[in-house]
Design a protein around this motif. Structure first.
Motif, mmCIF file in Angstrom:
data_model
loop_
_atom_site.group_PDB
_atom_site.id
_atom_site.type_symbol
_atom_site.label_atom_id
_atom_site.label_comp_id
_atom_site.label_asym_id
_atom_site.label_seq_id
_atom_site.Cartn_x
_atom_site.Cartn_y
_atom_site.Cartn_z
ATOM 1 N N HIS A 81 -4.365 1.717 2.764
ATOM 2 C CA HIS A 81 -5.414 2.541 2.165
ATOM 3 C C HIS A 81 -5.855 1.994 0.804
ATOM 4 O O HIS A 81 -7.052 1.865 0.545
ATOM 5 N N GLU A 82 -4.920 1.662 -0.051
ATOM 6 C CA GLU A 82 -5.246 1.223 -1.412
ATOM 7 C C GLU A 82 -5.795 -0.212 -1.467
ATOM 8 O O GLU A 82 -6.702 -0.497 -2.233
ATOM 9 N N GLU A 84 -6.980 -1.923 1.182
ATOM 10 C CA GLU A 84 -7.981 -2.119 2.223
ATOM 11 C C GLU A 84 -7.750 -3.427 2.983
ATOM 12 O O GLU A 84 -8.624 -4.269 3.113
#
Length: 110
Positions: A81-82, A84
């Motif tokens: 998530h962070e 990508e």
């Protein structure tokens, strides 16, 4: 004059005979050189194949070691998530850093 012609004619066949022997010797020498080159190439190919096989085995061993490392799903999700990046890359980074989230993030940002 006829004697000179006879001497000239007799010199020509002798030269051809000697040329034939030289040509035979050249063929034998060429054969030996080709055989030596083929032997050297065979050895080089065998060494290359051996090195490639060794590298493959080392890579497979490394992958087995990395697969044994336990990683947390939450850490993988956070990195995906962070940062990508794909999940496989995040998992690989965590495994290479023995499951250490902070080290994985540092490695990925550098």
């Amino acid at each position: 004059m006829e004697g000179d012609e006879i001497e000239q004619n007799s010199a020509v066949p002798k030269a051809k005979k000697h040329d034939s022997g030289a040509a035979d010797l050249e063929r034998v020498t060429d054969y030996a050189e080709e055989k030596e080159i083929a032997y050297d190439m065979t050895n080089a190919i065998a060494a290359f194949d051996e090195r490639r096989s060794k590298e493959r085995n080392e890579k497979a061993e490394r992958e087995r070691e990395l697969a044994k490392v336990v990683i947390k799903k939450a850490d993988v999700d956070l990195i995906v998530h962070e940062m990508e990046i794909p999940r496989a890359e995040a998992e690989r980074s965590l495994r290479e850093n023995q499951g250490d989230l902070v080290q994985s993030l540092i490695q990925l940002t550098n």
